[in-house]
Scaffold this motif. Sequence first.
Motif, short mmCIF file in Angstrom:
data_model
loop_
_atom_site.label_atom_id
_atom_site.label_comp_id
_atom_site.label_asym_id
_atom_site.label_seq_id
_atom_site.Cartn_x
_atom_site.Cartn_y
_atom_site.Cartn_z
N HIS A 141 48.59 -23.75 27.42
CA HIS A 141 48.96 -22.49 28.07
C HIS A 141 48.30 -21.33 27.34
O HIS A 141 48.33 -21.26 26.11
CB HIS A 141 50.48 -22.32 28.03
CG HIS A 141 50.98 -21.03 28.60
ND1 HIS A 141 50.88 -20.72 29.94
CD2 HIS A 141 51.60 -19.97 28.02
CE1 HIS A 141 51.40 -19.53 30.15
NE2 HIS A 141 51.84 -19.05 29.01
N VAL A 148 56.90 -17.42 32.51
CA VAL A 148 56.18 -17.98 33.65
C VAL A 148 57.18 -18.04 34.80
O VAL A 148 58.34 -18.41 34.59
CB VAL A 148 55.65 -19.40 33.32
CG1 VAL A 148 54.99 -20.02 34.54
CG2 VAL A 148 54.66 -19.35 32.16
N GLN A 199 52.34 -25.30 35.16
CA GLN A 199 51.72 -24.52 34.09
C GLN A 199 52.27 -24.79 32.71
O GLN A 199 51.53 -24.68 31.72
CB GLN A 199 51.85 -23.02 34.40
CG GLN A 199 51.02 -22.56 35.57
CD GLN A 199 51.02 -21.05 35.71
OE1 GLN A 199 51.44 -20.32 34.81
NE2 GLN A 199 50.55 -20.56 36.84
#
Length: 813
Positions: free
Chosen positions: A582, A567, A575
């Motif tokens: 996720h 990410v 996130q």
Amino acid sequence: MNGSDALSTTHPASPGVPVVDYHAPFDPGALLSRLVGEHPERLLHVHELPARPAQCVEWPDWLEPTLLGALVGAGIPAPWRHQVEVADTAHGGQHVVVSTGTASGKSLGYLMPLLTDVIDGTRAPNGRGATALYIAPTKALAADQLDRIARLALPAVRPATYDGDTPADERRWIRDHANLVLTNPDLVHHSLLPSHERWASFLRALRYVVVDECHVYKGVFGSHLAAVLRRLRRVAARYRATPTFVFASATVADPAEHASRLLGMPLSSVTEDGSPRASMTFALWEPPLLVDEKGLPSRASTITETGDLLAGCVEADVQTVAFARSRAGVEVVANVARARLGESPDEGLSGGPRGRSPRVSDEGLSGGPRGRSPRVSAYRGGYLPEERRELERALRSRDLVGIAATNALELGVDITGLDAVLLAGWPGTLASLWQQAGRAGRTGQGSLAVLVAADDPLDTFLVHHPESIFGRGVEAAVVDPDNPHVLGPHLAAAAAELPLTDADFELFGPETGPLLDALVAKGLLKKRPRGWFWGREDRPSDHLSLRGAGEPVRVVETRTGRVVGTVDEASAHAQVHTGAVHLHQGQSWVVTGLDLAEATAFAVRGDPGWTTQAQSVSEFAIVRELEGADWGPLRCSFGHVTVTHQVVSFLRRLPGGEVLGEHPLDLPPRSLATKAMWWTLPVDALAAAGVDEADIPGAAHAAEHAAIGMLPLFATADRWDIGGVSTALHPDTGLPTILIYDGHPGGAGFAERGYRRVSEWLTATRDAIAACECSTGCPSCIQSPKCGSGNEPLDKAGAIALLGLTLSRCTGG
């Protein structure tokens, strides 16, 4: 709808599912009729783009004979006019940019002179011969170009990709022997330029530099590339090389201006497209307006709607790509399509054992008996290299019929045979819209593109105003080569490569002097009589990311230590915070811990039955106003600001939207020095316009959301490139203030473009809110998908009144 009489048979394996005789060519109208089904109200507009004939010309007389034979043998009997125009210009030593449509064969234009000189150079009695450097924004595109060149089977050409996936033992051979190196800006920045002595023989012979998909290099990324190209020109000159630069771009408003800002030198442009184009059916689609249990209006999810449409295309055996704007969105689109088709994530190409979903049809709208079940997968950044390569192979071989993708597949990867493209929301710019739509129809037959409106003001405006899409030219790209936040670190990198001198001031621009003084003051550079020298042991390029994302955060499986994916650093707080759910390759993972110092999130596989949404707070400080205008009691400004953002908690939500609870997080604040436009409104003027003091927070917040959503109509920005903050009383202004800022260090030109066109921008914003059919506000007008405070408070009527007051003053009304 033309072609509806083709929907005349029903396959026995799928009762009630009409199919088309596979001997007929793909019929976009037939597929669209099938997708519409019993919901014609969702199809708002259909635009037909007519076919265009080819403009063929003779091959250039200077073309190397072996190359000519290979091209003709590859099925190219004659080039198109724009290809030869580009080739002649570059072969004559003049820098050039070609800006034509998707699938218009731009690569042949630069490959003709490049490969001719490379082949001719190998016949020289001494030396390495001519070399060339190809720079693409993605590794996938460079790999695709390598495959295309390798298929020509030219013995004298030694091409190789040089990227982060290249094994160490291959890199030396490439430096010493390859005469065509295909790479990306990051490797030029991190490897080639800092280690230019190792590349000496390659650089001495450097004849051409190709910069592909140059429309991608806008905003801060474009500023980074501009600095890298200036550094490359400087290092090449050290080896007495003056390469010819060729830029290739999708259609932009002024390609010569854009490319010249990237390169720092003037160049020619080729913009008249001589390639044939098959007809395209382009549909505008709006998901239905729903009412929840509390009586509040909201659109059906764009992502879900796109997933359903993708499944419908796959059921008809129409190879389709569905573009979504976020990584999470891509995963959900693929999951929705799989669920409708009866597939599971474990049946995907990289998710485990290969299962077979129930056969839906042996025939489809575009082909013959398949003999296999349709399959759907996702494709996005954060996947491991072997996953990406397998997905690209499966697309080309039609093992995949449907794929959900981010714009990683927008950038020129040559996937032939696609018939349809779905766009889950406005992709940010018209250039991206046409680039994505152009993924289909590459086999010379008609294609279908469907834009599925997202639930935000801009998408709603566009699908209800087709002339805003089909009746205007594409945007101009925004690039600021003088952005000090970008140029300063690159000057340090340049000094480490070769000491900087006064002669470099013209190359790097007017900000060079003050930035060098600042670098000396920080102890990063040392000023000596012969110039400026790097003053530390490490390399400055190691600490500078061109993508502006910092070090990627790895998502690691807690039990095994396996890296699941990555990410980008800027998104990690929201996130992959502790407790986040996720998605990766259609599978749910729960994050058990986030180690920011190690750039690692630890996760366990499993679906807890809920989703998570980060909550944040933001504030801003005005650093310096660069420009401003008084509108009676109102004032509009543009300048430098510092925005502070902190993720403070997250919500757990059930699939129906019900909140299970809010959980605090202990994450550090993040500060962003950037540029912004803002305007202030006195309390008494707002009261006179019908906005009471108690209603100001909701009115300003709603106006801010809608203005962010509409700015991409006037600047080459995506909604996610822009941020906003509003307050009923700001300490720096003493007044209610609304601020829209660039979400990149130093600014990216988007807020400035809004400031320059503020009247048009805010007029469209007010009209979009007023025209929305909801009563109190919804995602189609004032709610934002990225709001850190859960879209509270918001006041639709107050926003209309606030914007009306603003416009009455800024237009002199």
